[in-house]
Design a protein around this motif. Structure first.
Motif, PDB file in Angstrom:
ATOM      1  N   ASN A 275       0.838  -1.187   0.000  1.00  0.00           N
ATOM      2  CA  ASN A 275       0.000   0.000   0.000  1.00  0.00           C
ATOM      3  C   ASN A 275       0.883   1.251   0.000  1.00  0.00           C
ATOM      4  O   ASN A 275       1.463   1.624   1.025  1.00  0.00           O
ATOM      5  CB  ASN A 275      -0.923  -0.024   1.226  1.00  0.00           C
ATOM      6  N   TYR A 276       1.001   1.883  -1.137  1.00  0.00           N
ATOM      7  CA  TYR A 276       1.815   3.091  -1.309  1.00  0.00           C
ATOM      8  C   TYR A 276       0.949   4.281  -0.922  1.00  0.00           C
ATOM      9  O   TYR A 276       0.011   4.645  -1.636  1.00  0.00           O
ATOM     10  CB  TYR A 276       2.268   3.172  -2.764  1.00  0.00           C
TER      11      TYR A 276
ATOM     12  N   LYS B 169     -13.771   7.277   0.854  1.00  0.00           N
ATOM     13  CA  LYS B 169     -14.489   7.311   2.132  1.00  0.00           C
ATOM     14  C   LYS B 169     -13.874   8.330   3.069  1.00  0.00           C
ATOM     15  O   LYS B 169     -12.802   8.889   2.800  1.00  0.00           O
ATOM     16  CB  LYS B 169     -14.455   5.940   2.794  1.00  0.00           C
ATOM     17  N   LYS B 170     -14.589   8.582   4.178  1.00  0.00           N
ATOM     18  CA  LYS B 170     -14.088   9.423   5.252  1.00  0.00           C
ATOM     19  C   LYS B 170     -13.873   8.573   6.497  1.00  0.00           C
ATOM     20  O   LYS B 170     -14.629   7.644   6.775  1.00  0.00           O
ATOM     21  CB  LYS B 170     -15.071  10.547   5.571  1.00  0.00           C
ATOM     22  N   VAL B 171     -12.814   8.924   7.250  1.00  0.00           N
ATOM     23  CA  VAL B 171     -12.523   8.207   8.489  1.00  0.00           C
ATOM     24  C   VAL B 171     -12.128   9.222   9.558  1.00  0.00           C
ATOM     25  O   VAL B 171     -11.890  10.394   9.265  1.00  0.00           O
ATOM     26  CB  VAL B 171     -11.370   7.185   8.291  1.00  0.00           C
ATOM     27  N   GLN B 172     -12.025   8.733  10.780  1.00  0.00           N
ATOM     28  CA  GLN B 172     -11.561   9.563  11.881  1.00  0.00           C
ATOM     29  C   GLN B 172     -10.045   9.788  11.756  1.00  0.00           C
ATOM     30  O   GLN B 172      -9.328   8.963  11.181  1.00  0.00           O
ATOM     31  CB  GLN B 172     -11.892   8.908  13.219  1.00  0.00           C
ATOM     32  N   PRO B 173      -9.543  10.895  12.299  1.00  0.00           N
ATOM     33  CA  PRO B 173      -8.123  11.226  12.126  1.00  0.00           C
ATOM     34  C   PRO B 173      -7.157  10.145  12.586  1.00  0.00           C
ATOM     35  O   PRO B 173      -6.074  10.004  12.013  1.00  0.00           O
ATOM     36  CB  PRO B 173      -7.966  12.499  12.969  1.00  0.00           C
ATOM     37  N   LEU B 174      -7.494   9.376  13.606  1.00  0.00           N
ATOM     38  CA  LEU B 174      -6.587   8.367  14.141  1.00  0.00           C
ATOM     39  C   LEU B 174      -6.866   6.967  13.619  1.00  0.00           C
ATOM     40  O   LEU B 174      -6.349   5.992  14.162  1.00  0.00           O
ATOM     41  CB  LEU B 174      -6.642   8.378  15.679  1.00  0.00           C
ATOM     42  N   GLU B 175      -7.642   6.868  12.571  1.00  0.00           N
ATOM     43  CA  GLU B 175      -7.935   5.546  11.994  1.00  0.00           C
ATOM     44  C   GLU B 175      -6.825   5.188  10.991  1.00  0.00           C
ATOM     45  O   GLU B 175      -6.951   5.408   9.787  1.00  0.00           O
ATOM     46  CB  GLU B 175      -9.300   5.557  11.302  1.00  0.00           C
TER      47      GLU B 175
ATOM     48  N   GLY C 277      -5.786   2.248  10.163  1.00  0.00           N
ATOM     49  CA  GLY C 277      -5.967   0.982   9.455  1.00  0.00           C
ATOM     50  C   GLY C 277      -6.066   1.150   7.945  1.00  0.00           C
ATOM     51  O   GLY C 277      -5.813   0.199   7.199  1.00  0.00           O
ATOM     52  N   VAL C 278      -6.392   2.347   7.476  1.00  0.00           N
ATOM     53  CA  VAL C 278      -6.511   2.584   6.039  1.00  0.00           C
ATOM     54  C   VAL C 278      -5.153   2.488   5.345  1.00  0.00           C
ATOM     55  O   VAL C 278      -5.084   2.382   4.119  1.00  0.00           O
ATOM     56  CB  VAL C 278      -7.144   3.960   5.760  1.00  0.00           C
ATOM     57  N   MET C 279      -4.066   2.507   6.131  1.00  0.00           N
ATOM     58  CA  MET C 279      -2.732   2.459   5.548  1.00  0.00           C
ATOM     59  C   MET C 279      -2.133   1.049   5.539  1.00  0.00           C
ATOM     60  O   MET C 279      -1.036   0.852   5.046  1.00  0.00           O
ATOM     61  CB  MET C 279      -1.789   3.399   6.314  1.00  0.00           C
TER      62      MET C 279
END
Length: 218
Positions: free
Chosen positions: A104-105, A154-160, A162-164
């Motif tokens: 995941n780049y 999508k949108k996520v919370q600042p400390l999420e 896991g998207v990386m």
């Protein structure tokens, strides 16, 4: 008698000379033996020039995006990345795989610059599933092109964070801020764009799904 005496002296002298010569033969010049030097020629090794790293730029007409990609390293005294020099570039986050390494780049970018100007990622939220992102490398004589197709918005919370994480395949992820809270002086959410190499997934169309960011009410 004087003549005989002189002759006798001459004969004795000649005899003595001949005796000396016999005892001490004339030395001959020594024969010089040529010395052959074995010289091994070591070829000079000229180090090859270090290949210049490819400089990439991420481009999207729909998101009005054209930004050079730079490296973002961890801050020395903070548990986060150092964004101080990011400016109008897209930053590859240290700790995520390099481009083409099968992971995941992840690229981060500003929505607004310090001087109030629009940041390079200001309109990535307009992207939809099926839209195209292009990475252009400055290779010679022709630039290299890497095409990616958006697979999720999508949108996520600042400390999420896991998207990386890696999902076991080559992926491009864009991250930027959204929903500015004037009172708290901070952004409340993050916009996340996931994309995969164009040849790795079936062709998608923008109508396949609406943008989760563009349709969400603020």
């Amino acid at each position: 008698m004087r003549l005989l005496g002189g002759l006798l002296i001459i004969i004795v002298a000649i005899g003595a000379f001949l005796t000396f010569q016999a005892a001490h033969p004339e030395s001959t010049s020594p024969t010089l033996t040529p010395v052959v030097l074995q010289v091994t020629l070591v070829p000079t090794v000229v180090p090859s020039a270090t290949p210049k790293p490819i400089q990439y730029r991420i481009v999207s007409d729909k998101a009005e995006l054209s930004a050079p990609i730079t490296e973002l390293y961890y801050a020395a005294n903070d548990d986060n990345w150092d964004l101080s020099h990011l400016a109008a570039s897209a930053g590859h986050l240290e700790g995520t795989p390099q481009l083409g390494m099968g992971g995941n780049y992840v690229l981060a970018g500003h929505v607004e610059l310090k001087d109030g100007a629009r940041g390079p990622f200001a309109k990535v939220g307009l992207l939809n599933i099926g839209d195209r992102l292009t990475l252009i490398g400055d290779t010679q004589p022709d630039p290299s092109l890497l095409q990616y197709i958006v697979t999720d918005v999508k949108k996520v919370q600042p400390l999420e964070f896991g998207v990386m994480r890696n999902h076991g395949y080559e992926e491009l992820t864009l991250i930027t801020c959204d929903d500015w809270d004037q009172k708290a002086q901070t952004y409340q959410t993050r916009v996340i764009i996931h994309a995969r190499p164009a040849g790795a997934i079936p062709r998608l169309t923008a109508s396949a799904a609406p943008s989760a960011v563009a349709t969400k009410k603020k």
